[in-house]
Scaffold this active site. Structure first.
Site, PDB file in Angstrom:
ATOM      1  N   CYS A  73       0.869  -1.170   0.000  1.00 14.77           N
ATOM      2  CA  CYS A  73       0.000   0.000   0.000  1.00 14.77           C
ATOM      3  C   CYS A  73       0.910   1.224   0.000  1.00 14.77           C
ATOM      4  CB  CYS A  73      -0.865  -0.036   1.261  1.00 14.77           C
ATOM      5  SG  CYS A  73      -1.902   1.408   1.507  1.00 14.77           S
ATOM      6  N   CYS A 183      -0.838   3.794  -6.418  1.00 13.15           N
ATOM      7  CA  CYS A 183      -1.750   3.127  -5.479  1.00 13.15           C
ATOM      8  C   CYS A 183      -1.926   1.704  -5.981  1.00 13.15           C
ATOM      9  CB  CYS A 183      -3.090   3.867  -5.455  1.00 13.15           C
ATOM     10  SG  CYS A 183      -4.394   3.006  -4.549  1.00 13.15           S
TER      11      CYS A 183
HETATM   12  N1  DGL Z   1      -3.786   0.415  -2.020  1.00 15.54           N
HETATM   13  C1  DGL Z   1      -3.656   1.650  -1.286  1.00 15.54           C
HETATM   14  C2  DGL Z   1      -2.440   2.410  -1.813  1.00 15.54           C
HETATM   15  O1  DGL Z   1      -1.607   1.825  -2.474  1.00 15.54           O
HETATM   16  C3  DGL Z   1      -4.957   2.346  -1.316  1.00 15.54           C
HETATM   17  C4  DGL Z   1      -5.063   3.456  -0.376  1.00 15.54           C
HETATM   18  C5  DGL Z   1      -6.408   3.703   0.186  1.00 15.54           C
HETATM   19  O2  DGL Z   1      -6.943   2.830   0.855  1.00 15.54           O
HETATM   20  O3  DGL Z   1      -6.878   4.840   0.016  1.00 15.54           O
HETATM   21  O4  DGL Z   1      -2.249   3.572  -1.566  1.00 15.54           O
END
Ligand code: DGL
Length: 259
Positions: A73, A183
């Site tokens: 993430c 993301c």
């Molecule tokens: N997969 C997360 C990232 O890479 C998502 C972030 C979120 O939950 O807003 O930033």
């Protein structure tokens, strides 16, 4: 220790894009994946909240015996990885928007970055961006609304298409030749993005780089799995199990867990 699992966590199902790269490159590794979908999106939360959630996920994975943790993430990495590395005695692999390759390879000297508010406002992102984009025009856009739609299983929807069109419009105007996906949920939008972007614009996501880095760190620490049988791969979600299963599409073991 070698047989112990690799832990992976994300604010939800997005980090499965990283899991797929890791599992392909390291097919003998046992893996435990945590999808903290109940708390998604992380992107609009404060640094303090993101840190608290990252600690909760890390401690759960450590209690399950993980030998290394991948913070799959960007938002959690940019806000929490320094703390995690300082406070827990196992290796951590993080993921950050791939600004460096995009900037170094850009011919138009203009690149786009689509990421969450939490990532784009973090000091780690500013630091990296400051080093590599001195002579580059960077068009940053917060992918507001994308993560909740992906978490709701609406990847192929008009809502997503309309949002993407809005986000890339100023990037096209600024003649970008690279679009960085900052993301881990966004790689699932590549088929849609490809339809909207001219062919010469390269879409960069960091999944394979994370898998390669994981392999290198396991080797450096002599932690590579030595099992010959099929690995044990477990997914836990505190959200919607059907949506997790749909994105995995492989038939791995998925369970609901309150965490
Ligand atoms: N997969 C997360 C990232 O890479 C998502 C972030 C979120 O939950 O807003 O930033």
């Amino acid at each position: 220790m070698k047989k112990q699992p690799i832990g992976i966590f994300d604010s939800g199902i997005g980090g499965t894009s990283i899991f797929k790269e890791v599992h392909t490159l390291l097919p003998n590794e046992n893996i435990i994946y945590l999808a903290d979908s109940k708390n998604a999106p992380y992107g609009n939360k404060s640094e303090e909240e993101i840190l608290k959630l990252s600690i909760k996920n890390t401690e759960l994975l450590i209690n399950k015996g993980c030998k290394l943790i991948i913070v799959a993430c960007n938002t959690a990495t940019t806000n929490a990885i320094n703390f995690l590395r300082e406070n827990y005695n196992i290796p951590f692999i993080g993921i950050e928007p791939a600004i460096k390759p995009a900037s170094l390879n850009s011919k138009s000297k203009s690149i786009g970055i689509l990421a969450t508010k939490g990532t784009l406002s973090s000091s780690l992102f500013h630091k990296t961006s400051g080093i590599y984009t001195k002579e580059i025009n960077v068009i940053e856009r917060i992918g507001e609304g994308l993560v909740p739609l992906i978490e709701a299983g609406k990847i192929d929807s008009d809502e997503i298409r309309d949002l993407l069109k809005t986000f890339i419009k100023p990037m096209l105007k600024a003649d970008i030749d690279h679009l960085v996906l900052g993301c881990t949920h966004y790689p699932y939008l590549i088929p849609e993005l490809r339809k909207l972007l001219p062919i010469y614009i390269k879409i960069i996501d960091s999944g394979l780089a994370v898998a390669k880095q994981t392999k290198a760190v396991l080797e450096d620490n002599n932690l590579q799995s030595d099992i010959n049988s099929s690995p044990n791969i477990q997914f836990y979600t505190n959200g919607n199990i059907k949506i997790l299963n749909a994105i995995l599409d492989y038939g791995f073991s998925t369970k609901h867990l309150d965490f």
